[in-house]
Write a protein that holds these residues in place. Structure first.
Motif, PDB file in Angstrom:
ATOM      1  N   GLY A  55      25.262 -63.511  94.405  1.00 16.49           N
ATOM      2  CA  GLY A  55      26.584 -63.374  94.996  1.00 16.49           C
ATOM      3  C   GLY A  55      27.641 -63.493  93.922  1.00 16.49           C
ATOM      4  N   THR A  56      28.884 -63.444  94.361  1.00 16.82           N
ATOM      5  CA  THR A  56      29.987 -63.556  93.412  1.00 16.82           C
ATOM      6  C   THR A  56      30.855 -64.755  93.768  1.00 16.82           C
ATOM      7  N   PHE A  57      31.389 -65.375  92.745  1.00 12.62           N
ATOM      8  CA  PHE A  57      32.292 -66.509  92.914  1.00 12.62           C
ATOM      9  C   PHE A  57      33.657 -66.004  93.362  1.00 12.62           C
ATOM     10  N   ASN A  59      19.411 -69.367  88.014  1.00 11.96           N
ATOM     11  CA  ASN A  59      19.350 -67.969  87.593  1.00 11.96           C
ATOM     12  C   ASN A  59      20.520 -67.287  88.277  1.00 11.96           C
ATOM     13  N   GLU A  60      21.593 -67.073  87.542  1.00 15.33           N
ATOM     14  CA  GLU A  60      22.762 -66.421  88.135  1.00 15.33           C
ATOM     15  C   GLU A  60      22.525 -64.919  88.157  1.00 15.33           C
ATOM     16  N   LEU A  61      22.468 -64.365  89.360  1.00 24.65           N
ATOM     17  CA  LEU A  61      22.103 -62.968  89.534  1.00 24.65           C
ATOM     18  C   LEU A  61      23.292 -62.053  89.813  1.00 24.65           C
ATOM     19  N   GLY A  62      24.420 -62.615  90.226  1.00 26.48           N
ATOM     20  CA  GLY A  62      25.578 -61.797  90.550  1.00 26.48           C
ATOM     21  C   GLY A  62      25.392 -61.040  91.853  1.00 26.48           C
ATOM     22  N   PHE A  63      26.204 -60.010  92.021  1.00 31.80           N
ATOM     23  CA  PHE A  63      26.132 -59.178  93.224  1.00 31.80           C
ATOM     24  C   PHE A  63      24.875 -58.319  93.153  1.00 31.80           C
ATOM     25  N   LEU A  64      24.106 -58.291  94.238  1.00 37.11           N
ATOM     26  CA  LEU A  64      22.849 -57.541  94.263  1.00 37.11           C
ATOM     27  C   LEU A  64      22.839 -56.517  95.390  1.00 37.11           C
ATOM     28  N   SER A  65      22.053 -55.479  95.201  1.00 38.31           N
ATOM     29  CA  SER A  65      21.838 -54.488  96.252  1.00 38.31           C
ATOM     30  C   SER A  65      20.940 -55.100  97.328  1.00 38.31           C
ATOM     31  N   ARG A  66      20.841 -54.422  98.463  1.00 35.66           N
ATOM     32  CA  ARG A  66      19.944 -54.893  99.529  1.00 35.66           C
ATOM     33  C   ARG A  66      18.502 -54.973  99.036  1.00 35.66           C
ATOM     34  N   HIS A  67      18.076 -53.995  98.277  1.00 32.77           N
ATOM     35  CA  HIS A  67      16.709 -54.003  97.744  1.00 32.77           C
ATOM     36  C   HIS A  67      16.495 -55.219  96.835  1.00 32.77           C
ATOM     37  N   GLU A  68      17.459 -55.502  95.985  1.00 35.09           N
ATOM     38  CA  GLU A  68      17.341 -56.649  95.078  1.00 35.09           C
ATOM     39  C   GLU A  68      17.346 -57.968  95.851  1.00 35.09           C
ATOM     40  N   ILE A  69      18.164 -58.049  96.908  1.00 33.08           N
ATOM     41  CA  ILE A  69      18.178 -59.250  97.752  1.00 33.08           C
ATOM     42  C   ILE A  69      16.812 -59.442  98.393  1.00 33.08           C
ATOM     43  N   LYS A  70      16.234 -58.366  98.890  1.00 28.04           N
ATOM     44  CA  LYS A  70      14.906 -58.440  99.493  1.00 28.04           C
ATOM     45  C   LYS A  70      13.900 -58.999  98.492  1.00 28.04           C
ATOM     46  N   CYS A  71      13.988 -58.572  97.258  1.00 33.16           N
ATOM     47  CA  CYS A  71      13.106 -59.051  96.201  1.00 33.16           C
ATOM     48  C   CYS A  71      13.302 -60.550  95.982  1.00 33.16           C
TER      49      CYS A  71
END
Length: 190
Positions: free
Chosen positions: A43-45, A64-76
């Motif tokens: 997500g984003t701050f 592990n700061e991942l930032g904004f992710l796509s739906r596919h990346e969130i699923k992962c």
């Protein structure tokens, strides 16, 4: 991104990141964990000063700061996590809210570590799909993380309970039927 989708012993927080959403307490709790748990933070701050503050906390080393992710990346991220965190502060906006992220975690088969608000406790404890904690108590958050990470069978069972609860009760199809029944009842009073 791939390295965040492979290792075990991860918990996750997915969504908007802000002080009122408990990010300071979550990061502080990571430093108190006795397990080797890491936090996948997606997500984003929304508050630059909050981001600057949490980066100074000892628990930031377990993030592990991942930032904004796509739906596919969130699923992962969800598929490789052992639990999802939704430890929002007890503000009027959250006390009686039904956060989508809680149901997304449940739908993904993840046990939920949630704020101990009465409504949320009824859902989480009533369906045996997670652990409710005082969102201001970093030790309680850490203990809940450790309990699930150190007891994968319990985490799996709670995750399965949550998925069943979403499939059988907490989904748009069920709510749609309730809404249509209400409309029908209201319209029949004419």
């Amino acid at each position: 991104m791939d390295e965040f989708c492979t290792a075990a012993l991860k918990v996750c927080y997915v969504g908007g990141i802000a002080a009122a959403r408990g990010i300071k307490e979550i990061i502080s709790a990571m430093a108190l964990c006795g397990s080797d748990a890491r936090l996948n933070l997606a997500g984003t701050f929304s508050e630059a000063d909050v981001r600057a503050f949490v980066e100074t906390l000892a628990g930031w080393d377990a993030v592990n700061e991942l930032g904004f992710l796509s739906r596919h990346e969130i699923k992962c991220v969800l598929s490789r996590s052992m639990a999802g965190l939704v430890t929002l502060h007890p503000t009027p906006a959250y006390l009686d809210a039904l956060p989508i992220k809680m149901f997304e975690y449940m739908s993904a088969g993840l046990p939920v570590i949630a704020s101990n608000f009465p409504l949320w406790r009824e859902i989480i404890e009533g369906n045996e799909c997670g652990i409710c904690v005082d969102p201001a108590d970093t030790s309680a958050i850490a203990a809940a993380i450790d309990r699930l990470v150190e007891n994968p069978d319990l985490a799996r069972r709670m995750g399965e309970n949550g998925r069943r609860a979403v499939e059988g009760r907490y989904n748009w199809s069920i709510e749609e039927r309730k809404l249509l029944d209400l409309y029908e009842k209201l319209l029949s009073k004419d």
